[in-house]
Design an enzyme around this catalytic site. Sequence first.
Site, mmCIF file in Angstrom:
data_model
loop_
_atom_site.group_PDB
_atom_site.id
_atom_site.type_symbol
_atom_site.label_atom_id
_atom_site.label_comp_id
_atom_site.label_asym_id
_atom_site.label_seq_id
_atom_site.Cartn_x
_atom_site.Cartn_y
_atom_site.Cartn_z
ATOM 1 N N LYS A 116 23.831 -3.236 20.676
ATOM 2 C CA LYS A 116 23.552 -4.675 20.707
ATOM 3 C C LYS A 116 24.822 -5.505 20.606
ATOM 4 O O LYS A 116 24.934 -6.544 21.243
ATOM 5 C CB LYS A 116 22.589 -5.059 19.585
ATOM 6 C CG LYS A 116 21.176 -4.600 19.871
ATOM 7 C CD LYS A 116 20.161 -5.308 19.003
ATOM 8 C CE LYS A 116 18.751 -4.905 19.408
ATOM 9 N NZ LYS A 116 17.749 -5.343 18.467
ATOM 10 N N LYS A 199 16.008 2.284 28.329
ATOM 11 C CA LYS A 199 14.758 1.923 27.651
ATOM 12 C C LYS A 199 14.217 0.582 28.174
ATOM 13 O O LYS A 199 14.992 -0.327 28.409
ATOM 14 C CB LYS A 199 15.098 1.859 26.156
ATOM 15 C CG LYS A 199 14.076 1.321 25.258
ATOM 16 C CD LYS A 199 14.594 1.268 23.828
ATOM 17 C CE LYS A 199 15.213 -0.082 23.537
ATOM 18 N NZ LYS A 199 15.324 -0.395 22.110
ATOM 19 N N LYS A 202 12.872 -5.952 25.749
ATOM 20 C CA LYS A 202 12.711 -7.399 25.866
ATOM 21 C C LYS A 202 14.038 -8.062 26.176
ATOM 22 O O LYS A 202 14.083 -9.168 26.675
ATOM 23 C CB LYS A 202 12.189 -7.970 24.534
ATOM 24 C CG LYS A 202 10.760 -7.582 24.239
ATOM 25 C CD LYS A 202 10.293 -8.172 22.910
ATOM 26 C CE LYS A 202 10.459 -7.171 21.785
ATOM 27 N NZ LYS A 202 9.745 -7.563 20.555
HETATM 28 P P1 TYM Z 1 11.161 -4.036 18.203
HETATM 29 O O1 TYM Z 1 10.679 -5.436 17.973
HETATM 30 O O2 TYM Z 1 12.344 -3.849 19.093
HETATM 31 O O3 TYM Z 1 10.013 -3.151 18.803
HETATM 32 C C1 TYM Z 1 8.735 -3.032 18.184
HETATM 33 C C2 TYM Z 1 8.212 -1.616 18.369
HETATM 34 O O4 TYM Z 1 8.154 -1.259 19.751
HETATM 35 C C3 TYM Z 1 8.807 -0.004 19.959
HETATM 36 N N1 TYM Z 1 9.433 -0.009 21.301
HETATM 37 C C4 TYM Z 1 9.270 0.957 22.217
HETATM 38 N N2 TYM Z 1 8.538 2.092 22.217
HETATM 39 C C5 TYM Z 1 8.573 2.856 23.336
HETATM 40 N N3 TYM Z 1 9.295 2.544 24.449
HETATM 41 C C6 TYM Z 1 10.039 1.410 24.496
HETATM 42 N N4 TYM Z 1 10.712 1.092 25.603
HETATM 43 C C7 TYM Z 1 10.046 0.555 23.352
HETATM 44 N N5 TYM Z 1 10.652 -0.625 23.048
HETATM 45 C C8 TYM Z 1 10.275 -0.944 21.793
HETATM 46 C C9 TYM Z 1 9.854 0.056 18.852
HETATM 47 O O5 TYM Z 1 10.236 1.388 18.581
HETATM 48 C C10 TYM Z 1 9.120 -0.566 17.686
HETATM 49 O O6 TYM Z 1 8.300 0.387 17.031
HETATM 50 N N6 TYM Z 1 13.713 -2.882 14.082
HETATM 51 C C11 TYM Z 1 12.376 -2.978 14.632
HETATM 52 C C12 TYM Z 1 11.471 -3.915 13.874
HETATM 53 C C13 TYM Z 1 11.320 -3.663 12.423
HETATM 54 C C14 TYM Z 1 10.602 -2.587 11.824
HETATM 55 C C15 TYM Z 1 10.693 -2.797 10.410
HETATM 56 C C16 TYM Z 1 9.895 -1.508 12.336
HETATM 57 C C17 TYM Z 1 11.826 -4.428 11.407
HETATM 58 N N7 TYM Z 1 11.430 -3.907 10.214
HETATM 59 C C18 TYM Z 1 10.116 -1.925 9.522
HETATM 60 C C19 TYM Z 1 9.317 -0.615 11.415
HETATM 61 C C20 TYM Z 1 9.410 -0.850 10.048
HETATM 62 C C21 TYM Z 1 12.502 -3.491 16.056
HETATM 63 O O7 TYM Z 1 13.454 -4.132 16.416
HETATM 64 O O8 TYM Z 1 11.409 -3.292 16.799
#
Ligand code: TYM
Length: 333
Positions: A116, A199, A202
């Site tokens: 990032k 991947k 967003k």
């Molecule tokens: P975020 O907002 O990027 O994504 C949310 C969830 O979607 C999953 N994901 C994917 N799974 C499969 N293929 C993809 N291309 C893909 N893109 C996203 C992510 O693995 C995630 O499960 N850091 C985290 C948010 C967070 C969090 C937490 C998660 C903050 N605190 C505590 C678990 C527990 C994040 O940025 O997710």
Amino acid sequence: MPSTSRNRIFSGIQPTHGIQLGNYLGAIRNWVKQQDQFECIYCIVDQHALTTVQNADEMRRNTREMGAALIASGIDPARSVLFVQSRVEAHSRLAWVLNCVTPLGWVNRMTQFKEKAGKQRENAPVGLFVYPVLQAADILAYRATHVPVGEDQKQHLELSRDIAASFNRRFAEDFFPLPEPMIQAEAARVMSLRDGTKKMSKSDPSDMSRINLTDDADTIASKIRKAKSDSILGISYDPENRPEASNLLTIFAALSDRERADVAAEYESASFASFKEHLAELCVEKLAPINAEMRGLLANPDHIDAVLGDGSARADALARPIVDAAYEAVGFR
Ligand code: TYM
């Protein structure tokens, strides 16, 4: 010490640009399923999003839209706690304590920060660097035992376990359970429609690289029709040599709740064009009802705000005593 007697699920999603198909297949569908078996706590992590979204109106709008999208996807606020991170102080209170038991070297190893921040490392906000420590605080503030996520979050969850163990070693044995990641086997990593080795995300500058939950039928069909393909005859699963075909097969299998091998067998001699036509129909069939429900919910923003307000009060009641006890364990009380 406050304890949880049964398994407790926690997971979070950033309110950045709505939900894309990777979030939905990799995480949210799993969140919905878990509601039948576990106590579930789902968080819209706006404090994490502040590392990139730095406009108040956009933040408010995104948070509300994410609330609507999650409810429309099947998160039931009556059964699960659905809430907004910044409204529950426990997260930032605990994050500071955890910052103090986390060696710099552990955070330095996080590949997501490197991706990032890229070449802008010196200008990246400090918040982006300590992002995974706040993530650990999210989970541990509820003494959650299981965390359903996509594969890209695996490294952050390993760090959360290490941080929990580090706190326990220093202050109170078994204070935090070591959270277990729950990663879906089939669609743990949904890839970009433009490049099967990247991947779906967003933050990809090209909107053609992803399907958004808010895309209409024509947009979905056009994105799938234009998705990158290859010139090999038939459709087969071979992530090494055919990353794009393999990704589309994965999406097809996940959306239709079928085995990948079964879908591959059906389309082994099909052309890309006809496979994509069927995949587009399937995508529209599965996503259109969610989209319609989300639009209906957004017509009544006060209702969404009330649901998130209620969830945040419930989350606060769960996390506050745990973080109070952590404060006591370190000598703040
Ligand atoms: P975020 O907002 O990027 O994504 C949310 C969830 O979607 C999953 N994901 C994917 N799974 C499969 N293929 C993809 N291309 C893909 N893109 C996203 C992510 O693995 C995630 O499960 N850091 C985290 C948010 C967070 C969090 C937490 C998660 C903050 N605190 C505590 C678990 C527990 C994040 O940025 O997710």
